[in-house]
Design an enzyme around this catalytic site. Structure first.
Site, short mmCIF file in Angstrom:
data_model
loop_
_atom_site.label_atom_id
_atom_site.label_comp_id
_atom_site.label_asym_id
_atom_site.label_seq_id
_atom_site.Cartn_x
_atom_site.Cartn_y
_atom_site.Cartn_z
N CYS A 12 0.83 -1.22 0.00
CA CYS A 12 0.00 0.00 0.00
C CYS A 12 0.86 1.26 0.00
CB CYS A 12 -0.89 0.06 1.23
SG CYS A 12 -2.04 -1.30 1.37
N LYS A 29 -12.04 -11.08 -3.02
CA LYS A 29 -11.76 -9.73 -3.49
C LYS A 29 -10.70 -9.81 -4.59
CE LYS A 29 -9.81 -5.54 -1.89
NZ LYS A 29 -9.16 -4.81 -0.84
#
Ligand code: MSP
Length: 632
Positions: free
Chosen positions: A129, A294
């Site tokens: 991230c 996901k």
């Protein structure tokens, strides 16, 4: 004329374009095409995010320089959007000089204003991230997004005084309820802001990472990738030039929910501190999952899923993404559901209508002036068109593509029923009915013309083919989407094969289905919007006569009364009911099914019956209402 400047996220160049990227870009494209139809000045920006640790790592692993790697993937994004017919006005890359210049200018401005300071910070960092996680956000010691272990990093860096803007941002969100849409995401941001807001580390030491924009005030540091990336929206239009003048004040962003925090918190505070006007709206959509998990770049099947664009056509793929996702909520992708939509909505509803209507019109030929007045049925089509347009306009205000399409499909359903009820093929057999035939064909041409316009944002190829078949001239504008003004029948070319049906058994291997559910499994997408249900016309019918279909154990041929109309219908209830027992009874039928021939008898509709372990029970009424009454 209003101005509309819409952006997509700029995508990381560490992965090739996939379904998730396509979803956002297609939504943005549909919106921009719609706003152009409305006559707005539109500017549509997309691009690539090319700096940061992640890119440096994948490039190194591929044995390439970060720039060479970025060049390759950025080209793949550009090419993908070109192939999909995406109408972006600009494509920005964060390695371009025009962008670097603005990033450095803004950094210097903030530094000079005392908004940036040098300090030390230690925290848990996710390399995926490229951000620090607070204790509260960490799940089982791992990154909540990547589910990978975090690294504790302590280093000296430059910090942006983001905490200073916490109270201001809360007030801004409270005063401007539509700043972040839908509401759930605004609430989520307000939720983040209930915790004390930390200052934001906006640099990385070159000793650890060189692949970034150097800080203008300290060359031993490069800019943190999010601080760099967010500024793309501004740098693309701030560099001046006639084309982009006056756009910034109108900027709206479209993103997926994964990047809500940088866009909902970092970005407005950065803009505020730099004295740049804030964006108008942030529109946030949900996430697609594949078989319940996901999707992320690490899942190869998102790329595979994306290949379905070629298999089923760009329009079908685009339609599925826009129709199946409730804006703001998550959705589930499967090839099976896509094929279902393609067969039901595109091949059956739209494709058949375009083919039937254009064939009927082409067979009669053009009529300069239609003399027969419009009847109630024609006026109903005009009303249905006005309703579809109103739904479209209202839905597009909220990025509710699904609702917009639901409205258009309600119209398509009405026109299909109109074709059945007005039976132009029967009118054509009787010379005395020629004026009425012409009026019906005029209404149909009008309806096709309407679809050629309103479908443009969603099915650009199909809409283009419809317009072409009608020989539509003049500018393409939403103002032209009105039914009821046409008084002629134009020369029309037959539209065939707009959306060929896909044979489900042959085309969708079980393994490719969502969740690898077996053959014959239920549609995984589950719930349907009410507009889908509204397509089914249920009515009360009275059985006038009933007889067995010769040589069939199961079928009865019924003659039924539906309001004014008498029709023949075949029902598979012969094993449960004697023909004579049905005469005079009122049942419920699906009135708008396409005719089907069963054992040589044409059936126009379907009788509803419940069945359980061999018991068949017809749906009847517990109070008397006239035949033809609607059931809903
Ligand atoms: N580079 C950052 C964004 C910087 S914007 C200033 C980034 N890039 S990304 O390549 O990871 O793209 C994330 C975006 O891709 C999401 O916000 C969304 O728009 C889209 N999607 C990626 N996967 C998705 C799904 N599975 N479903 C829906 N959209 C998805 O984050």
């Amino acid at each position: 004329m209003s101005t509309f400047y819409l952006t997509t996220p700029i995508y990381y160049v560490n992965a090739r374009p996939h379904l998730g990227h396509a979803c956002t870009t297609i939504m943005a494209d549909a919106m921009c095409r719609y706003r152009r139809l409305r006559g707005d000045r539109v500017y549509f920006l997309t691009g690539t995010d090319e700096h940061g640790e992640r890119i440096a790592q994948v490039a190194a692993a591929a044995g390439k320089s970060p720039q060479a790697y970025a060049d390759e993937i950025a080209a793949a994004f550009r090419e993908t959007w070109r192939r999909l017919g995406i109408t972006n006005d600009d494509f920005i890359r964060t390695t371009e000089p025009r962008h670097k210049k603005i990033v450095q200018e803004v950094l210097q401005r903030l530094y000079d204003a005392g908004e940036i300071y040098f300090g030390e910070y230690g925290g848990w960092y996710c390399f995926g991230c490229e951000r620090f996680y607070t204790e509260k956000e960490i799940v089982d010691g791992k990154c909540p997004d990547h589910q990978t272990a975090l690294t504790f990093i302590k280093e000296k860096n430059y910090f942006f005084k983001m905490s200073k803007y916490q109270a201001w941002l809360i007030k801004h969100l409270e005063d401007n309820p539509d700043f972040i849409q839908p509401d759930r995401y605004r609430n989520e941001v307000l939720g983040f802001l209930r915790e004390p807001l930390q200052d934001l580390s906006i640099s990385r030491p070159t000793s650890r990472l060189e692949w970034g924009i150097p800080l203008p005030f300290d060359d031993k540091y490069v800019t943190y990738v999010w601080f760099d990336a967010l500024l793309n929206y501004y740098s693309a239009v701030a560099s001046g030039g006639e084309k982009t003048r006056g756009l910034w004040e109108h900027v709206e962003h479209l993103i997926g929910k994964d990047i809500l925090k940088p866009h909902g918190v970092y970005w407005p505070t950065m803009l505020k501190a730099a004295g740049i006007p804030l964006y108008r709206h942030l529109h946030v959509h949900g996430y697609w999952s594949l078989g319940g998990s996901k999707m992320s770049k690490s899942v190869g099947n998102v790329v595979e899923a994306f290949q379905l664009t070629d298999k089923y056509g760009h329009d079908a793929f685009r339609y599925f993404l826009l129709r199946e996702m409730n804006f703001g909520l998550d959705a589930s992708f499967s090839e099976e559901a896509l094929v279902d939509r393609l067969n039901a909505d595109l091949a059956n509803d739209l494709g058949n209508l375009a083919s039937r209507a254009s064939t009927l019109i082409a067979a009669t030929g053009p009529v300069a002036q239609v003399t027969a007045p419009a009847e109630a049925a024609d006026r109903e089509i005009a009303t249905a068109a006005a309703e579809a347009r109103a739904t479209l306009e209202q839905a597009m205000e909220e990025f509710a593509f699904q609702k917009a399409l639901g409205g258009i499909w309600a119209f398509i359903g009405a026109v299909n029923r109109y074709v059945d009820a007005s039976a132009p093929w029967a009118l054509a057999k009787d010379a005395a009915k020629r004026p009425r035939l012409e009026r019906v064909l005029c209404t149909l041409a009008d309806a096709l013309g309407f679809l050629g316009v309103v479908l443009e944002p969603f099915l650009p190829d199909a809409a283009g083919k419809i317009r072409e078949a009608l020989g539509a001239k003049g500018p393409l504008t939403l103002d032209a989407a009105v039914v009821g003004r046409l008084a002629s029948v134009p020369a029309v070319r037959k539209i065939s094969g707009l959306f060929p049906r896909v044979d489900t058994k042959a085309s969708v291997p079980a393994a490719a289905r969502d969740g690898a559910k077996g053959e014959g499994s239920e549609r995984v997408t589950g719930k349907i919007p009410i507009t889908d249900f509204q397509k089914v016309e249920l009515r009360v019918a009275e059985v006038l006569a009933a007889e067995r279909v010769p040589k069939s154990k199961k079928l009865l041929k019924l003659s039924i009364q539906v309001g004014e109309e008498t029709r023949t219908l075949v029902a598979g209830v012969a094993e449960a009911y004697e023909p004579a027992a049905l005469v005079g009874r009122k049942v419920v039928i699906v009135a708008n099914l396409e005719p089907a021939t069963l054992m040589g008898v044409e059936s126009n509709g379907m009788v509803l019956a419940a069945s359980h372990e061999g018991t068949v029970s017809l749906l009847t009424l517990d109070k008397d209402v006239p035949s033809g009454s609607k059931v809903k």
